[in-house]
Design an enzyme around this catalytic site. Structure first.
Site, PDB file in Angstrom:
ATOM      1  N   SER A 172       0.841  -0.881   0.074  1.00  0.00           N
ATOM      2  CA  SER A 172      -0.276   0.022   0.376  1.00  0.00           C
ATOM      3  C   SER A 172       0.861   1.131  -0.637  1.00  0.00           C
ATOM      4  CB  SER A 172      -1.059  -0.133   1.116  1.00  0.00           C
ATOM      5  OG  SER A 172      -1.534   1.343   1.128  1.00  0.00           O
TER       6      SER A 172
ATOM      7  N   TYR B 109      -2.900  -0.695   9.843  1.00  0.00           N
ATOM      8  CA  TYR B 109      -2.418  -0.563   8.971  1.00  0.00           C
ATOM      9  C   TYR B 109      -1.049  -0.431   8.480  1.00  0.00           C
ATOM     10  CZ  TYR B 109      -3.365  -1.854   4.453  1.00  0.00           C
ATOM     11  OH  TYR B 109      -4.290  -2.057   2.850  1.00  0.00           O
TER      12      TYR B 109
END
Length: 272
Positions: A130, A143
């Site tokens: 990501s 995250y």
């Protein structure tokens, strides 16, 4: 036809990648957690296997079952979830839960398939990270931590596998249309006691609106197909790159990190 195992194929990047690679002539082994999603993938002509990355027995069973369908050419580790909330409000159990899926389960599945790739003398391992594996932003600490860890582990695995025919690749998407925000709500509600947080007003003004009253797409957001096209490059290129960055924010973040690294080295050199 070559065969690829793709995790997290219920929606978003995983589902689009599975359909994209099937259209490119690959045999798809798609994993999902829910029975209804498994039925849907089978109806599309894919091999569908249950997988809960947070459950070690499920990971072992999935790896074993995948290899009963013949030689496996590639693994795309896409499955992950988000747990939004301020870092100071993140309990140990919540952080453990996201690492069990986003890092430990992904690593476990990869380890179980590496011997097969070694035996075959070929294999691709593609880990979907990501933009938050490059930079941290508020409310996304859990995250971010899991993706930073995935990036580091992937880099080392790539270096260690350089003396084998196994290629290890990172995909760094950035803003992609998916259900990750909606899917994060149950995890937020389970683990984050925001009403007792010293940041309760900030939750009301920012995160709660973002979770429960989402606005339109981010102006830099791209459809999942943008990532699928890059995954195909990583799987089919004769000389795949170590990293593929998909969206503009990810490319900017990567450039910023390079500049910061250079500036930090220059600063240190001037003072040494």
């Amino acid at each position: 036809m070559p065969t690829v195992l793709i995790t997290g194929c219920s929606s978003g990047i995983g589902l689009d990648a599975a359909r994209h690679m099937a259209g490119a002539g690959w045999t798809i082994i798609a994993t999902c957690r829910r029975p209804e999603d498994l039925h849907a993938r089978r109806a599309e002509g894919m091999i569908a296997l249950p997988l809960d990355l947070g459950d070690e027995a499920s990971v072992a069973a999935c790896a074993e079952a995948a290899l009963t369908h013949g030689p496996l050419d590639a693994l795309v580790n896409n499955a992950a979830f988000a747990l939004p909330g301020a870092v100071e409000d993140l309990p140990r159990g919540g952080l453990r839960s996201i690492f069990e899926v986003n890092l430990f389960g992904t690593h476990d599945l990869t380890r179980r398939l590496i011997p097969h790739f070694r035996e075959r003398g070929a294999g691709r391992i593609v880990n979907v990270s990501s933009v938050l594996g490059l930079v941290g932003i508020p409310w996304r600490g859990a995250y971010v931590a899991s993706k930073f860890a995935l990036e580091g582990l992937t880099d080392v695995l790539r270096i260690e596998m350089s003396d084998t025919p196994i290629r290890v690749i990172l995909i760094e998407p950035g803003p992609i249309t998916s259900r990750i925000r909606a899917n994060s709500i149950p995890h937020f509600e389970r683990w984050i006691d925001w009403e007792r947080s010293p940041r309760v007003e900030q939750y009301r003004a920012s995160l709660l609106r973002r979770l429960y009253q989402p606005s339109g797409p981010d102006r830099f957001e791209l459809p999942p197909s943008a990532t699928s096209a890059v995954i195909r490059q990583a799987l089919e290129s004769a000389r795949p790159r170590a990293r593929y960055r998909v969206t503009r924010p990810t490319k900017i973040a990567a450039a910023g990190r390079r500049l910061l690294s250079t500036a930090a080295l220059d600063w240190f050199a001037r003072r040494s």
